[in-house]
Design an enzyme around this catalytic site. Structure first.
Site, short mmCIF file in Angstrom:
data_model
loop_
_atom_site.label_atom_id
_atom_site.label_comp_id
_atom_site.label_asym_id
_atom_site.label_seq_id
_atom_site.Cartn_x
_atom_site.Cartn_y
_atom_site.Cartn_z
N ASP A 1 0.31 -7.76 1.31
CA ASP A 1 0.83 -6.25 1.16
C ASP A 1 2.11 -6.16 1.46
O ASP A 1 2.62 -5.27 2.40
CB ASP A 1 -0.02 -5.73 2.67
CG ASP A 1 -0.07 -4.21 2.77
OD1 ASP A 1 -0.39 -3.60 3.82
OD2 ASP A 1 0.20 -3.29 1.78
N HIS B 1 0.80 -1.23 -0.16
CA HIS B 1 0.22 -0.07 0.13
C HIS B 1 0.94 1.32 -0.06
O HIS B 1 0.36 2.42 -0.24
CB HIS B 1 -1.10 0.09 1.05
CG HIS B 1 -0.40 0.15 2.32
ND1 HIS B 1 -0.28 -0.85 3.45
CD2 HIS B 1 -0.06 1.51 3.21
CE1 HIS B 1 0.28 -0.22 4.41
NE2 HIS B 1 0.31 0.89 4.63
N GLY C 1 -10.41 -21.77 -5.67
CA GLY C 1 -11.89 -21.33 -5.42
C GLY C 1 -12.61 -22.01 -4.20
O GLY C 1 -13.81 -22.05 -4.30
N VAL C 2 -11.82 -22.23 -3.23
CA VAL C 2 -12.48 -22.74 -2.15
C VAL C 2 -12.42 -21.75 -0.97
O VAL C 2 -11.22 -21.04 -0.74
CB VAL C 2 -11.74 -24.06 -1.70
CG1 VAL C 2 -12.53 -24.39 -0.20
CG2 VAL C 2 -12.16 -25.06 -2.55
N GLY D 1 3.06 6.28 8.20
CA GLY D 1 4.39 6.47 7.92
C GLY D 1 5.24 5.64 8.09
O GLY D 1 6.38 5.30 7.57
N ASN D 2 4.94 4.77 9.23
CA ASN D 2 5.92 3.60 9.58
C ASN D 2 5.69 2.46 8.56
O ASN D 2 6.27 1.50 8.77
CB ASN D 2 5.28 2.97 11.04
CG ASN D 2 6.07 3.50 12.36
OD1 ASN D 2 5.42 4.25 13.00
ND2 ASN D 2 7.42 3.48 12.24
N SER D 3 4.54 2.47 7.87
CA SER D 3 4.33 1.39 6.95
C SER D 3 5.32 0.78 6.10
O SER D 3 6.08 1.93 5.64
CB SER D 3 3.14 1.86 5.95
OG SER D 3 1.84 1.89 6.60
#
Lengths: 442, 463
Positions: free
Chosen positions: A105, A75, A241-242, A186-188
């Site tokens: 992420d 992100h 698809g489970v 900002g730590n991300s």
């Protein structure tokens, strides 16, 4: 009397040493990771209200290879056109995005060393997040609220925190490390470090209305993602698809408290699982003849990873039980589809459209993947006047079907140049709508 | 000299007349006193979280007696639920019939009354005084039209603060909407009025129609939205008085239904299709299994006439005329002339009954488990994008902190199976509820669909 004095003196010396030891440890750990800390400022191109806009964000990252590869959050790096990085030496460098993985992420960047006249940069070592213990001290490094090169300290509050997917915040494969080290926006993307100076997590989330509730992605998850991104530019995952469900309550319901396995809660239409005959309600006992078990929610990510990490199109066998009968079903996995489709801005008409991915098809309950999704409409634009609304699927222009985004772009390139009116045919849920884009001068 | 006298005489006459008109107001009000009532009722409070349903608030509305046996007309705000399919489902709304209705006369006498029914199209509702006696009622006169600028008198009521006293004022017709079913607007509003429902009279004190203010869409708005008040002439509700709409759960009188969504066929669209002279209604959607689909109508067709009467629509308001023409049809047979791909076609349509909305759907509850379900109706089916012939039940209520709530059940969930038995109808689930009540199992399993995913829920009981 003398002995008491000696003992007290020795005791004071010992105590002093212990405390000094912890301080030194913290400083030593910091020294190992600090030079590898990166302050990241990507300039993103985002779509808002039908228009493409630029926005600058701040995040953090950590260099993990001498040739300048940086690990950060998806992100932070997604949709970035231009990424400016500042090392802890305050030297500024440009970076490019090597690969993104929205499912965990995480993202990998590469610093442009040549243009800065560097051949190598300091890097941090990875630890083993599986051996992290609740209560152990950790350090979080990053740029909270833009304050770069900051360090905060806390402990591991939980080593297996699970979150259900909510809207766009998904993490089906992550068991989060929870910490009370201060994690702020900002730590991300910054590193979570143990007292040996090894990176054990990537700080990514925080609960804003709580206090000291920060979450990091375990580094072991990142190791696999990095390997995949460096090899393929993306993480290639198997998909069948489970939708899985833990059996904590199920085994109480059927009165078999010692039961082991994992329940199928749902099967996506037309998926490999659907075609092979797997059904909601089946209890899976083994995958590829290895027993699987998920009694609690926290045990679901490993089950999902077991399948996702298999090579695409591999044969997978499921040993399952339904209504007392046991059987084995085999299938071949498909490739997991895109998380988010490509977006395109139609400046003249004043709207933005998105390609329809398998995810969008499922969430919007569409019949097929044909057409494009209207992701935004600019106020006062010809599209707005025509009554085009965000969320509708554009199926036809001038009574000709639109197959996909590529098809749409080609048609739009031609049609937006002529001065004629164009009739759009849109659909939302089961309702259709005609929208006439007026022709004529601008 | 004679001229001067004549002028003075005429002036005196005129002045007298004006004075007479002023004192007329009092006479008008006096004659209406026995025919207007204050309606007091209890409105059940919407709460999807409480199964008890005991919460209610006391409300008041103005009402007028319109027949000798005590039929009273008032605003449809007395029962807010949208009873017929309208294409936009709101699962969160729960609305109960008004209860404990009483009517209060000028002399302070209270009489009980019961709810008869309502008509959402005119926004009027009917209640019946229970005591059998001869009532004096409002005699309306039939006026075909009112010119802009006509003077009218309104009789409304003040709010509770002023003891709901009758309130009279003079106004003029400021605007006229909708040629087919004229609606007259009067710009001056008195926000002091109660629910803006009143009687409209001409200057001579004869009742012409009713005064209504459009109510806010939002249930919890403290006062009606400010906007011009509408005057509905007697001709538009005369039929309703002679045959009031009856509300009886599944047997409520329902209007005719075609089953399409439409858009105005504007001049620009006509130019685009190269038929600049063509006027009509553009069909955007044909609902599955509707009378329109059965008649062969298709998305993109332009309806140009209904039973020979030409149609035209330039904006959304114009579509209302068409909708009303359909809804008010007494016979189901209809002839539509449509324009499709350069050709004119005649289509015979057999109209159906407007499907009921979720408010009229039957509901079943399990008080022990703490949730209620309703049978699927067309509005919910459309909202959930299910196939039109899907049968089943959806969760309409979950008691807060009840067993089902703790297990994670939510309003809007579709119940596919309960205790592994497929649920296709309300009957199916009622049977299971009865079984559960008898057997008192430790756990009850549910297989539900929530948006695009399915999952299992296990309700832990605690008998």
């Amino acid at each position: 009397m003398k002995y008491i004095f000696v003992i007290t003196f020795l005791f004071a010396l010992l105590a002093n040493n212990l405390f000094a030891s912890l301080d030194n440890k913290i400083l030593a750990a910091k020294e190992k990771v600090f030079p590898a800390l990166v302050h990241i400022q990507p300039i993103k191109e985002v779509f808002a209200a039908g228009e493409k806009k630029k926005v600058q964000v701040t995040g953090s990252g950590v260099i993990f290879r001498a040739d300048g590869y940086v690990l950060t959050n998806n992100h932070v790096a997604e949709k970035a056109r231009f990424v400016r990085c500042t090392l802890s030496s305050r030297q500024e460098l440009e970076a490019e995005v090597v690969g993104l993985d929205p499912w965990t992420d995480l993202a990998v960047l590469k610093l442009n060393l040549e243009s800065a006249g560097l051949t190598e940069v300091p890097f941090a070592g990875f630890g083993n997040s599986d051996s992290v213990q609740v209560g152990q001290r950790v350090l979080a490094l990053g740029s909270p609220l833009g304050l770069s090169r900051s360090l905060s300290m806390g402990v591991i509050s939980s080593a297996d925190r699970y979150f259900d997917d909510v809207g766009e915040m998904i993490s089906p494969f992550n068991l989060w490390l929870q910490t009370d080290a201060a994690i702020n926006p900002g730590n991300s993307g910054g590193p979570l470090v143990d007292l040996e100076g090894r990176v054990i997590g990537i700080n990514s989330r925080a609960v804003v209305f709580g206090q000291n509730l920060g979450f990091a992605i375990p580094i072991n998850t990142a190791k696999y993602v990095i390997e995949q991104i460096l090899k393929h530019g993306e993480v290639q995952r198997s998909w069948i698809g489970v939708n899985w469900q833990e059996i904590k309550e199920y085994r109480k319901y059927i009165n078999q408290p010692a039961l082991e396995g994992v329940l199928i809660a749902g099967v996506d239409e037309n998926s490999p699982a659907d075609r092979a005959g797997l059904k909601a309600g089946d209890l899976v006992l083994a995958i590829n003849h290895r027993p699987v078990n998920a009694i609690f929610r926290e045990e679901l990510p490993p089950v999902r990873l077991l399948i996702a990490n298999l090579p695409i199109h591999s044969k997978i066998s499921f040993t399952l039980q339904n209504g007392g009968k046991t059987k084995t079903i085999e299938l071949f996995s498909d490739k997991q589809g895109k998380f988010s489709g490509n977006e395109f801005e139609c400046t003249k008409w004043g709207l933005s459209v998105k390609e329809i991915t398998a995810r969008i098809k499922k969430n919007f309950q569409l019949k097929s993947m044909s057409g494009v999704l209207v992701s935004g409409v600019r106020r006062g634009s010809p599209a707005a006047e025509a009554g085009v609304v965000r969320g509708y699927v554009l199926h036809k222009i001038d009574n000709q079907s639109i197959r996909n985004l590529k098809d749409f772009k080609e048609r739009y390139a031609r049609l937006s140049k002529d001065k004629q009116a164009h009739l759009l045919y849109l659909q939302f849920s089961k309702r259709n709508r005609f929208a006439l884009i007026k022709g004529g001068e601008e | 000299m004679k001229r001067i006298l004549l002028t003075i005489f005429t002036l005196a006459l005129l002045l007298n007349a004006a004075e007479a008109r002023a004192s007329n107001w009092q006479a008008v009000l006096d004659s209406l006193r026995s025919k207007m009532v204050l309606i007091e009722y209890y409105e059940g409070i919407s709460s999807p979280e409480s199964m008890q349903g005991k919460e209610r608030i006391k409300k008041h509305l103005s009402g007028f007696i319109v027949s000798a046996d005590g039929l009273i007309i008032t605003s449809a705000a007395i029962f807010r639920a949208n009873l017929e399919f309208s294409g936009s489902a709101r699962f969160m709304m729960r609305s109960r019939k008004p209860s404990h209705i009483r009517i209060k006369f000028e002399d302070g006498e209270y009489l009980p009354a019961e709810f008869i029914g309502k008509d959402d199209d005119t926004g009027l509702a009917f209640i019946q005084a229970k005591e059998k006696k001869r009532y004096s009622f409002v005699h309306f006169i039939k006026v075909k039209d009112l010119a802009v600028g006509s003077r009218v008198l309104f009789v409304e009521r003040l709010t509770e603060r002023f003891d709901f006293q009758p309130f009279m004022r003079q106004a003029r017709i400021n605007a006229r909407l909708n040629k087919a079913q004229p609606v007259f607007l009067s710009g001056q509003n008195s926000s002091a009025a109660l629910s803006a429902f009143g009687l409209a009279l001409n200057e001579e004190g004869q009742a012409l129609g009713l005064l209504k203010q459009d109510l806010s869409e939002f249930e919890f708005a403290p006062s009606p939205q400010e906007g011009p008040a509408r005057l509905i002439l007697f001709a538009q509700f005369a039929k309703l008085i002679s045959r009031p709409p009856v509300f009886k759960e599944k047997q409520t009188t329902r209007k005719k239904w075609l089953g399409i969504y439409s858009q105005p066929f504007t001049r620009e669209l006509a130019a685009y299709f190269k038929v600049p002279e063509l006027k009509g209604i553009l069909i955007s959607t044909v609902i599955d299994d509707s009378p329109a689909q059965k008649a062969g109508l298709k998305s993109g067709d332009i309806i140009i006439s209904l039973d020979g009467k030409p149609l035209a629509a330039e904006n959304n308001n114009d579509l209302d005329t068409f909708r009303q023409l359909i809804r008010k049809k007494s016979e189901p047979g209809l002839k539509l002339r449509i324009y499709r791909a350069g050709k004119f076609l005649d289509k015979k349509v057999e109209l159906g009954e407007t499907p009921i909305s979720q408010f009229l759907a039957e509901e079943a509850s399990s008080n022990q488990l703490g949730f209620s379900v309703k049978e699927l109706t067309q509005d919910i089916i459309l909202a959930k994008q299910l196939n039109f012939d899907t049968q089943g039940v959806w969760v309409s209520q979950v008691e807060r902190a009840g067993w089902a709530d703790v297990a994670g059940l939510r309003v809007g969930d579709l119940i596919i199976k309960i205790n592994e038995k497929t649920v296709n109808s309300l009957q199916d689930i009622k049977k299971e509820f009865a079984k559960v009540d008898k057997q008192k199992p430790e756990y009850v399993s549910l297989f539900i669909r929530r948006q695009s995913d399915t999952k299992f829920l296990f309700i832990k009981t605690n008998y």
